[in-house]
Motif scaffolding. Structure first.
Motif, PDB file in Angstrom:
ATOM      1  N   GLY A   1       0.958  -7.237  -5.256  1.00 45.47           N
ATOM      2  CA  GLY A   1      -0.401  -6.886  -4.875  1.00 45.47           C
ATOM      3  C   GLY A   1      -0.803  -5.503  -5.330  1.00 45.47           C
ATOM      4  O   GLY A   1      -0.895  -5.222  -6.546  1.00 45.47           O
ATOM      5  N   GLU A   2      -1.056  -4.582  -4.389  1.00 46.26           N
ATOM      6  CA  GLU A   2      -1.499  -3.231  -4.719  1.00 46.26           C
ATOM      7  C   GLU A   2      -0.493  -2.490  -5.599  1.00 46.26           C
ATOM      8  O   GLU A   2      -0.888  -1.681  -6.450  1.00 46.26           O
TER       9      GLU A   2
ATOM     10  N   ALA B   1       2.636   1.599  -3.406  1.00 42.07           N
ATOM     11  CA  ALA B   1       1.732   2.068  -4.457  1.00 42.07           C
ATOM     12  C   ALA B   1       1.420   3.552  -4.284  1.00 42.07           C
ATOM     13  O   ALA B   1       1.338   4.300  -5.267  1.00 42.07           O
TER      14      ALA B   1
ATOM     15  N   VAL C   1       0.834  -1.208   0.000  1.00 39.42           N
ATOM     16  CA  VAL C   1       0.000   0.000   0.000  1.00 39.42           C
ATOM     17  C   VAL C   1       0.863   1.250   0.000  1.00 39.42           C
ATOM     18  O   VAL C   1       0.638   2.196  -0.760  1.00 39.42           O
TER      19      VAL C   1
ATOM     20  N   GLN D   1      -0.990  -3.659  -9.130  1.00 40.03           N
ATOM     21  CA  GLN D   1      -2.238  -3.108  -9.652  1.00 40.03           C
ATOM     22  C   GLN D   1      -2.069  -1.631 -10.009  1.00 40.03           C
ATOM     23  O   GLN D   1      -2.583  -1.168 -11.037  1.00 40.03           O
ATOM     24  N   ALA D   2      -1.343  -0.878  -9.192  1.00 38.24           N
ATOM     25  CA  ALA D   2      -1.101   0.526  -9.494  1.00 38.24           C
ATOM     26  C   ALA D   2      -0.291   0.683 -10.778  1.00 38.24           C
ATOM     27  O   ALA D   2      -0.551   1.590 -11.584  1.00 38.24           O
TER      28      ALA D   2
END
Length: 342
Positions: free
Chosen positions: A234-235, A203, A200, A238-239
């Motif tokens: 993960g995030e 990103a 998190v 995706q970013a």
């Protein structure tokens, strides 16, 4: 009896012995002296008496004249303690920019005479000075310097290297991490202090710091290179897909592939954190970020070496412009120290 008295007695004994033997050559052979020296002593005795045979007191020969004056020595010590992790070459270059021209070997000899010839000694001097007013500081951070390899790119944004490293667990603050990015084309650096190493935060750093900075300068961030840590999955993946950025990863046990940011993190640790933790006592996370931001301003806007340092800034992209340029402004010691009080 002093040494002068012994020499004076030996000379009187030589003259008396020659009179007893009635032969100067025999007396000189017995006492292992030359006849020239004997007659020189005899001449002095006749002219000035027995006191003339005392050895002459000669002053010491003038030695090598000092190469450094007090002003130059103070400048060397001030620069070495302002940047205690710098070696003699870096100190000599910095002094030359201030008008004090001394060679690296002269800098090293001056620091060695004052007990500051080793990096650890200079760091301890800074730590001891600050400890008198600020008390004991946090424990020293671990050493994390790694070797580098060159990565060739053509323009900013083509490849940006990212990585994280552990700053330390600070009393009253907790565990703090740093996420760092380095543009392979310009060596321009970004870094942020984060409370946790997770996808998190990575990103958010990509979307809120890197992409807007490149867009503001007129360049497009096209590819990022990271290791295989969990914070870059993960995030973060995706970013990258949402922003249409290619995400490449290094091979296992191939840290040198991401050498740009690895060496940058070593520089920040070596030149900033190790010095900052000996100068200040941090009690809030935002103090760490302000201190880091001050060092990055100095790092990215100054030519810290002989011309191989990072570019001055990511200039807005003009028509037909394909490379970055440097400004001619060079920092001095006061500029380097300015961020410590931030």
């Amino acid at each position: 009896m002093t040494l002068e008295d012994k020499v004076h007695g030996f000379r009187l004994h030589a003259l008396r012995r020659a009179e007893e033997l009635g032969n100067v050559s025999a007396a000189c052979r017995e006492l292992d002296i030359s006849r020239t020296v004997f007659y020189r002593w005899k001449k002095r005795l006749r002219a000035y008496g027995a006191d003339a045979l005392h050895p002459r007191r000669t002053s010491a020969r003038p030695g090598r004249p000092p190469l450094l004056g007090p002003v130059e020595e103070r400048a060397i010590v001030a620069t070495a303690l302002a940047w205690p992790t710098w070696g003699p070459n870096r100190v000599s270059l910095q002094l030359a920019r201030q008008g004090v021209h001394v060679s690296p070997s002269t800098v090293w000899r001056a620091l060695r005479r004052m007990g500051l010839g080793r990096r650890e000694a200079r760091l301890l001097a800074v730590e001891g000075h600050v400890a008198k007013t600020a008390g004991l500081l946090t424990e020293r951070t671990r050493r994390n310097l790694r070797r580098t390899r060159h990565v060739a790119v053509d323009e900013p944004g083509e490849l940006v290297c990212l990585d994280t490293f552990f700053i330390g667990k600070l009393k009253g603050v907790g565990q703090m991490w740093q996420i760092t990015a380095c543009d392979a084309a310009s060596s321009y650096a970004w870094a942020k202090v984060i409370p946790a190493r997770n996808a998190v935060e990575a990103a958010r750093f990509l979307a809120e710091v890197l992409v807007p900075q490149f867009a503001k300068a007129g360049w497009k961030l096209r590819r990022v290179l990271t290791d295989r840590g969990s914070e870059f999955k993960g995030e973060f993946d995706q970013a990258c897909r949402d922003l249409r950025i290619t995400h490449s990863r290094t091979k296992p046990r191939h840290a040198w592939t991401n050498g740009f940011v690895e060496r940058l993190q070593g520089t920040i640790l070596h030149e900033h954190w190790r010095v900052a933790f000996r100068r200040r006592y941090f009690t809030r996370a935002h103090q760490l970020q302000l201190s880091l931001a001050g060092f990055l301003r100095f790092y990215t806007r100054s030519d810290r070496t002989t011309g191989t340092g990072p570019r001055d800034a990511l200039r807005p992209r003009c028509s037909g412009e394909r490379r970055l340029t440097r400004q001619t402004r060079r920092p001095n010691v006061s500029t380097a120290l300015r961020y410590w009080t931030a």
